[in-house]
Design a protein around this motif. Structure first.
Motif, PDB file in Angstrom:
ATOM      1  N   LYS A  92       4.754  11.553  11.304  1.00 43.97           N
ATOM      2  CA  LYS A  92       4.601  12.022  12.681  1.00 43.97           C
ATOM      3  C   LYS A  92       3.390  12.935  12.714  1.00 43.97           C
ATOM      4  O   LYS A  92       3.314  13.916  11.964  1.00 43.97           O
ATOM      5  CB  LYS A  92       5.845  12.775  13.143  1.00 43.97           C
ATOM      6  CG  LYS A  92       5.801  13.155  14.606  1.00 43.97           C
ATOM      7  CD  LYS A  92       7.140  13.708  15.055  1.00 43.97           C
ATOM      8  CE  LYS A  92       7.173  13.877  16.550  1.00 43.97           C
ATOM      9  NZ  LYS A  92       8.505  14.233  17.021  1.00 43.97           N
ATOM     10  N   ILE A  97       2.585  11.762  17.925  1.00 46.77           N
ATOM     11  CA  ILE A  97       2.547  10.311  17.736  1.00 46.77           C
ATOM     12  C   ILE A  97       3.267   9.952  16.443  1.00 46.77           C
ATOM     13  O   ILE A  97       3.019  10.549  15.394  1.00 46.77           O
ATOM     14  CB  ILE A  97       1.095   9.792  17.713  1.00 46.77           C
ATOM     15  CG1 ILE A  97       0.464   9.984  19.089  1.00 46.77           C
ATOM     16  CG2 ILE A  97       1.030   8.336  17.280  1.00 46.77           C
ATOM     17  CD1 ILE A  97      -1.003   9.612  19.159  1.00 46.77           C
ATOM     18  N   ASN A  98       4.171   8.979  16.524  1.00 45.63           N
ATOM     19  CA  ASN A  98       4.855   8.449  15.343  1.00 45.63           C
ATOM     20  C   ASN A  98       4.088   7.239  14.846  1.00 45.63           C
ATOM     21  O   ASN A  98       3.770   6.335  15.627  1.00 45.63           O
ATOM     22  CB  ASN A  98       6.291   8.047  15.685  1.00 45.63           C
ATOM     23  CG  ASN A  98       7.164   9.259  15.884  1.00 45.63           C
ATOM     24  OD1 ASN A  98       7.438   9.990  14.945  1.00 45.63           O
ATOM     25  ND2 ASN A  98       7.583   9.491  17.112  1.00 45.63           N
ATOM     26  N   ASN A 113       1.320   0.545  13.530  1.00 44.13           N
ATOM     27  CA  ASN A 113       2.267   0.630  14.634  1.00 44.13           C
ATOM     28  C   ASN A 113       2.398   2.088  15.035  1.00 44.13           C
ATOM     29  O   ASN A 113       2.614   2.948  14.188  1.00 44.13           O
ATOM     30  CB  ASN A 113       3.626   0.081  14.205  1.00 44.13           C
ATOM     31  CG  ASN A 113       3.533  -1.354  13.758  1.00 44.13           C
ATOM     32  OD1 ASN A 113       3.540  -2.250  14.584  1.00 44.13           O
ATOM     33  ND2 ASN A 113       3.405  -1.572  12.457  1.00 44.13           N
ATOM     34  N   VAL A 115       3.975   4.902  18.123  1.00 42.02           N
ATOM     35  CA  VAL A 115       4.749   5.207  19.320  1.00 42.02           C
ATOM     36  C   VAL A 115       4.192   6.524  19.832  1.00 42.02           C
ATOM     37  O   VAL A 115       4.255   7.555  19.155  1.00 42.02           O
ATOM     38  CB  VAL A 115       6.260   5.329  19.030  1.00 42.02           C
ATOM     39  CG1 VAL A 115       7.012   5.641  20.322  1.00 42.02           C
ATOM     40  CG2 VAL A 115       6.800   4.047  18.394  1.00 42.02           C
ATOM     41  N   THR A 116       3.595   6.474  21.032  1.00 39.06           N
ATOM     42  CA  THR A 116       2.973   7.668  21.600  1.00 39.06           C
ATOM     43  C   THR A 116       4.049   8.631  22.101  1.00 39.06           C
ATOM     44  O   THR A 116       5.221   8.277  22.191  1.00 39.06           O
ATOM     45  CB  THR A 116       2.042   7.292  22.774  1.00 39.06           C
ATOM     46  OG1 THR A 116       2.834   6.728  23.825  1.00 39.06           O
ATOM     47  CG2 THR A 116       0.971   6.300  22.331  1.00 39.06           C
ATOM     48  N   ILE A 117       3.632   9.829  22.456  1.00 41.75           N
ATOM     49  CA  ILE A 117       4.596  10.837  22.896  1.00 41.75           C
ATOM     50  C   ILE A 117       5.283  10.449  24.206  1.00 41.75           C
ATOM     51  O   ILE A 117       6.384  10.910  24.482  1.00 41.75           O
ATOM     52  CB  ILE A 117       3.961  12.242  23.002  1.00 41.75           C
ATOM     53  CG1 ILE A 117       2.746  12.219  23.925  1.00 41.75           C
ATOM     54  CG2 ILE A 117       3.587  12.761  21.642  1.00 41.75           C
ATOM     55  CD1 ILE A 117       2.171  13.590  24.199  1.00 41.75           C
ATOM     56  N   ASP A 118       4.651   9.553  24.984  1.00 36.86           N
ATOM     57  CA  ASP A 118       5.313   9.093  26.209  1.00 36.86           C
ATOM     58  C   ASP A 118       6.074   7.779  26.008  1.00 36.86           C
ATOM     59  O   ASP A 118       6.533   7.160  26.963  1.00 36.86           O
ATOM     60  CB  ASP A 118       4.326   8.979  27.370  1.00 36.86           C
ATOM     61  CG  ASP A 118       3.198   8.003  27.102  1.00 36.86           C
ATOM     62  OD1 ASP A 118       3.150   7.426  26.003  1.00 36.86           O
ATOM     63  OD2 ASP A 118       2.366   7.815  28.001  1.00 36.86           O
ATOM     64  N   GLY A 119       6.219   7.347  24.735  1.00 41.75           N
ATOM     65  CA  GLY A 119       7.044   6.191  24.410  1.00 41.75           C
ATOM     66  C   GLY A 119       6.336   4.854  24.379  1.00 41.75           C
ATOM     67  O   GLY A 119       6.964   3.826  24.116  1.00 41.75           O
ATOM     68  N   GLU A 120       5.023   4.828  24.624  1.00 41.71           N
ATOM     69  CA  GLU A 120       4.281   3.568  24.567  1.00 41.71           C
ATOM     70  C   GLU A 120       4.193   3.088  23.122  1.00 41.71           C
ATOM     71  O   GLU A 120       3.898   3.865  22.209  1.00 41.71           O
ATOM     72  CB  GLU A 120       2.872   3.758  25.133  1.00 41.71           C
ATOM     73  CG  GLU A 120       2.069   2.482  25.138  1.00 41.71           C
ATOM     74  CD  GLU A 120       0.649   2.662  25.635  1.00 41.71           C
ATOM     75  OE1 GLU A 120      -0.069   1.652  25.707  1.00 41.71           O
ATOM     76  OE2 GLU A 120       0.242   3.805  25.940  1.00 41.71           O
ATOM     77  N   ARG A 121       4.444   1.811  22.914  1.00 42.75           N
ATOM     78  CA  ARG A 121       4.363   1.215  21.579  1.00 42.75           C
ATOM     79  C   ARG A 121       3.074   0.427  21.465  1.00 42.75           C
ATOM     80  O   ARG A 121       2.750  -0.393  22.322  1.00 42.75           O
ATOM     81  CB  ARG A 121       5.551   0.293  21.340  1.00 42.75           C
ATOM     82  CG  ARG A 121       6.839   1.042  21.304  1.00 42.75           C
ATOM     83  CD  ARG A 121       7.997   0.117  21.068  1.00 42.75           C
ATOM     84  NE  ARG A 121       9.217   0.894  21.062  1.00 42.75           N
ATOM     85  CZ  ARG A 121      10.388   0.413  21.374  1.00 42.75           C
ATOM     86  NH1 ARG A 121      10.520  -0.841  21.711  1.00 42.75           N
ATOM     87  NH2 ARG A 121      11.448   1.187  21.343  1.00 42.75           N
TER      88      ARG A 121
END
Length: 135
Positions: A92, A97-98, A113, A115-121
């Motif tokens: 993280k 961002i993950n 891959n 996953v942004t902080i607003d959940g976009e993959r």
């Protein structure tokens, strides 16, 4: 070279068969990442990743849009070994961002891959190039 399983016995009819699996034997013999450095390109991003330890890496944008060239960080990573030549890395970033990267070292491909902080993959892939490391 293909992996082979010979002498398979079909119990229903007592037949002996040779089965050849479609997986090749890896050329990547060592899963040690410490002191290895790789570069790859994904879209408009050119990145360098240097493994400082088995579970710690340094990454840097060598070139990137939006004024991000030069952005870098050192990350403590979680690592899962799938095979000698395939490794999943997870961390993280400070901005939330993950990241989950899959390194296919036999084919020298990296699957990124995020996953942004607003959940976009976001998913992307790039060819890996091992570069000389200063370790």
């Amino acid at each position: 070279m293909l992996n082979k399983l010979q002498g398979f016995v079909d119990r229903s009819g007592g037949l002996t068969q040779t089965i050849t699996f479609g997986t090749s034997v890896s050329k990547w013999k060592d899963s040690t990442l410490k002191c290895k450095t790789f570069e790859y390109r994904v879209d408009d991003y050119h990145l360098r990743i240097k493994f400082l330890e088995e579970n710690k890496l340094f990454w840097e944008y060598l070139s990137a849009p939006y004024g991000l060239t030069g952005k870098n960080a050192t990350e403590q990573i979680e690592r899962t070994q799938i095979r000698t030549d395939m490794i999943i890395l997870r961390w993280k970033e400070a901005d939330g961002i993950n990241v989950i990267d899959v390194f296919d070292l036999d084919n020298m491909v990296m699957y990124a891959n995020f996953v942004t902080i607003d959940g976009e993959r976001i998913s992307a892939q790039g060819n890996l190039m091992e570069v000389k490391s200063d370790c």
